[in-house]
Design a protein around this motif. Structure first.
Motif, PDB file in Angstrom:
ATOM      1  N   LEU A  68       0.822  -1.203   0.000  1.00  0.00           N
ATOM      2  CA  LEU A  68       0.000   0.000   0.000  1.00  0.00           C
ATOM      3  C   LEU A  68       0.858   1.256   0.000  1.00  0.00           C
ATOM      4  N   PHE A  69       0.382   2.257  -0.720  1.00  0.00           N
ATOM      5  CA  PHE A  69       0.932   3.607  -0.668  1.00  0.00           C
ATOM      6  C   PHE A  69       0.177   4.343   0.434  1.00  0.00           C
ATOM      7  N   VAL A  70       0.903   5.020   1.311  1.00  0.00           N
ATOM      8  CA  VAL A  70       0.293   5.812   2.383  1.00  0.00           C
ATOM      9  C   VAL A  70       0.797   7.238   2.233  1.00  0.00           C
ATOM     10  N   GLY A  71      -0.081   8.145   1.824  1.00  0.00           N
ATOM     11  CA  GLY A  71       0.289   9.533   1.609  1.00  0.00           C
ATOM     12  C   GLY A  71      -0.317  10.448   2.657  1.00  0.00           C
ATOM     13  N   GLY A  72       0.192  11.667   2.698  1.00  0.00           N
ATOM     14  CA  GLY A  72      -0.303  12.668   3.632  1.00  0.00           C
ATOM     15  C   GLY A  72       0.307  12.560   5.011  1.00  0.00           C
ATOM     16  N   LEU A  73       1.463  11.938   5.124  1.00  0.00           N
ATOM     17  CA  LEU A  73       2.087  11.738   6.434  1.00  0.00           C
ATOM     18  C   LEU A  73       2.746  13.009   6.950  1.00  0.00           C
ATOM     19  N   HIS A  74       2.544  13.284   8.211  1.00  0.00           N
ATOM     20  CA  HIS A  74       3.227  14.375   8.897  1.00  0.00           C
ATOM     21  C   HIS A  74       4.691  13.976   9.069  1.00  0.00           C
ATOM     22  N   PRO A  75       5.624  14.925   9.032  1.00  0.00           N
ATOM     23  CA  PRO A  75       7.044  14.578   9.178  1.00  0.00           C
ATOM     24  C   PRO A  75       7.383  13.876  10.493  1.00  0.00           C
ATOM     25  N   ARG A  76       6.562  14.053  11.532  1.00  0.00           N
ATOM     26  CA  ARG A  76       6.837  13.406  12.820  1.00  0.00           C
ATOM     27  C   ARG A  76       6.427  11.942  12.867  1.00  0.00           C
ATOM     28  N   VAL A  77       5.703  11.462  11.865  1.00  0.00           N
ATOM     29  CA  VAL A  77       5.277  10.065  11.850  1.00  0.00           C
ATOM     30  C   VAL A  77       6.480   9.183  11.515  1.00  0.00           C
ATOM     31  N   ALA A  78       6.745   8.210  12.384  1.00  0.00           N
ATOM     32  CA  ALA A  78       7.869   7.292  12.211  1.00  0.00           C
ATOM     33  C   ALA A  78       7.354   5.904  11.828  1.00  0.00           C
ATOM     34  N   ASP A  79       8.274   5.025  11.437  1.00  0.00           N
ATOM     35  CA  ASP A  79       7.906   3.658  11.068  1.00  0.00           C
ATOM     36  C   ASP A  79       7.144   2.954  12.186  1.00  0.00           C
ATOM     37  N   VAL A  80       7.545   3.187  13.427  1.00  0.00           N
ATOM     38  CA  VAL A  80       6.877   2.532  14.555  1.00  0.00           C
ATOM     39  C   VAL A  80       5.407   2.949  14.643  1.00  0.00           C
ATOM     40  N   HIS A  81       5.098   4.178  14.314  1.00  0.00           N
ATOM     41  CA  HIS A  81       3.706   4.636  14.318  1.00  0.00           C
ATOM     42  C   HIS A  81       2.903   3.943  13.215  1.00  0.00           C
ATOM     43  N   LEU A  82       3.519   3.810  12.046  1.00  0.00           N
ATOM     44  CA  LEU A  82       2.858   3.115  10.951  1.00  0.00           C
ATOM     45  C   LEU A  82       2.636   1.647  11.309  1.00  0.00           C
ATOM     46  N   GLN A  83       3.623   1.043  11.958  1.00  0.00           N
ATOM     47  CA  GLN A  83       3.505  -0.357  12.394  1.00  0.00           C
ATOM     48  C   GLN A  83       2.300  -0.515  13.323  1.00  0.00           C
ATOM     49  N   LYS A  84       2.183   0.369  14.299  1.00  0.00           N
ATOM     50  CA  LYS A  84       1.071   0.284  15.259  1.00  0.00           C
ATOM     51  C   LYS A  84      -0.274   0.558  14.598  1.00  0.00           C
ATOM     52  N   LEU A  85      -0.304   1.456  13.631  1.00  0.00           N
ATOM     53  CA  LEU A  85      -1.543   1.815  12.966  1.00  0.00           C
ATOM     54  C   LEU A  85      -2.040   0.699  12.045  1.00  0.00           C
ATOM     55  N   PHE A  86      -1.127   0.042  11.320  1.00  0.00           N
ATOM     56  CA  PHE A  86      -1.505  -0.949  10.327  1.00  0.00           C
ATOM     57  C   PHE A  86      -1.525  -2.383  10.859  1.00  0.00           C
ATOM     58  N   GLN A  87      -0.825  -2.656  11.935  1.00  0.00           N
ATOM     59  CA  GLN A  87      -0.689  -4.013  12.454  1.00  0.00           C
ATOM     60  C   GLN A  87      -2.015  -4.720  12.767  1.00  0.00           C
ATOM     61  N   PRO A  88      -3.063  -4.034  13.225  1.00  0.00           N
ATOM     62  CA  PRO A  88      -4.312  -4.739  13.510  1.00  0.00           C
ATOM     63  C   PRO A  88      -4.948  -5.414  12.290  1.00  0.00           C
ATOM     64  N   TYR A  89      -4.497  -5.105  11.089  1.00  0.00           N
ATOM     65  CA  TYR A  89      -5.129  -5.622   9.882  1.00  0.00           C
ATOM     66  C   TYR A  89      -4.395  -6.793   9.256  1.00  0.00           C
ATOM     67  N   GLY A  90      -3.254  -7.169   9.802  1.00  0.00           N
ATOM     68  CA  GLY A  90      -2.538  -8.322   9.282  1.00  0.00           C
ATOM     69  C   GLY A  90      -1.045  -8.225   9.525  1.00  0.00           C
ATOM     70  N   THR A  91      -0.355  -9.242   9.083  1.00  0.00           N
ATOM     71  CA  THR A  91       1.094  -9.311   9.246  1.00  0.00           C
ATOM     72  C   THR A  91       1.768  -8.369   8.260  1.00  0.00           C
ATOM     73  N   ILE A  92       2.574  -7.467   8.796  1.00  0.00           N
ATOM     74  CA  ILE A  92       3.313  -6.507   7.966  1.00  0.00           C
ATOM     75  C   ILE A  92       4.679  -7.098   7.664  1.00  0.00           C
ATOM     76  N   THR A  93       5.030  -7.137   6.382  1.00  0.00           N
ATOM     77  CA  THR A  93       6.333  -7.681   5.997  1.00  0.00           C
ATOM     78  C   THR A  93       7.380  -6.596   5.769  1.00  0.00           C
ATOM     79  N   ARG A  94       6.912  -5.345   5.513  1.00  0.00           N
ATOM     80  CA  ARG A  94       7.874  -4.275   5.256  1.00  0.00           C
ATOM     81  C   ARG A  94       7.192  -2.920   5.370  1.00  0.00           C
ATOM     82  N   ILE A  95       7.918  -1.967   5.925  1.00  0.00           N
ATOM     83  CA  ILE A  95       7.493  -0.563   5.935  1.00  0.00           C
ATOM     84  C   ILE A  95       8.655   0.244   5.391  1.00  0.00           C
TER      85      ILE A  95
END
Length: 175
Positions: A68-95
């Protein structure tokens, strides 16, 4: 507006906005007393913060890729935030958060990232649930990622999300 500095803030903000989206889709009134989807500006267009859930559902239904492409991210958003946001929907293999390569902004985020799931179904669910939510005052745009040739993985590249037909493949080879 979410504050990502506090523990669990990313998950709480996502859950709250998902509930707002579900309430709007079902016609349930929000705390303000109006259906969030029905709220509109005087021009008749949806107001800031309102979204149409059917568009995310349509996009998700046509999704043929697990990236997935995720656009509109604030500069303060880090990979760990994306991991926490997307993790409830399945196994993430890469960010992969895209950063500027040179100049005065070298190393700074460009405001978009790619999140890869282990399955297409997980990617579809993430589109349905996360597309359109606000994070740090910015609306997130979640779409199927396109390969470098311009189409989504295993689609025609025409924006419909349809798998290529033999005629499409022949036409692409001729170009």
């Amino acid at each position: 507006i979410a504050d990502l500095g506090s523990p669990g803030a990313c998950e709480r903000e996502g859950k709250r906005q998902r509930q707002d989206k579900e309430d709007a889709a079902s016609g349930t009134e929000t705390a303000a007393g109006t259906n969030a989807v029905a709220a509109s500006a005087p021009s008749g267009r949806p107001s800031v913060g309102a979204r149409h859930s059917h568009s995310s559902d349509d996009i998700a239904a046509k999704c043929r890729t697990s990236t997935l492409f995720v656009g509109g991210l604030h500069p303060r958003v880090a990979d760990v935030h994306l991991q926490k946001l997307f993790q409830p929907y399945g196994t993430i293999t890469r960010i992969f958060q895209v950063k500027h390569k040179e100049g005065s902004l070298a190393g700074q985020p460009k405001g978009y990232a790619f999140v890869e799931f282990s399955t297409v179904d997980s990617a579809r669910m993430a589109i349905r649930r996360i597309d359109g939510i606000m994070l740090l005052g910015r609306t997130l745009h979640v779409r199927p990622a396109h390969d470098k040739t311009g189409g989504t993985t295993a689609d025609t590249g025409d924006g419909t999300g349809a798998a290529p037909t033999p005629n499409d493949a022949r036409a692409l080879r001729k170009e």
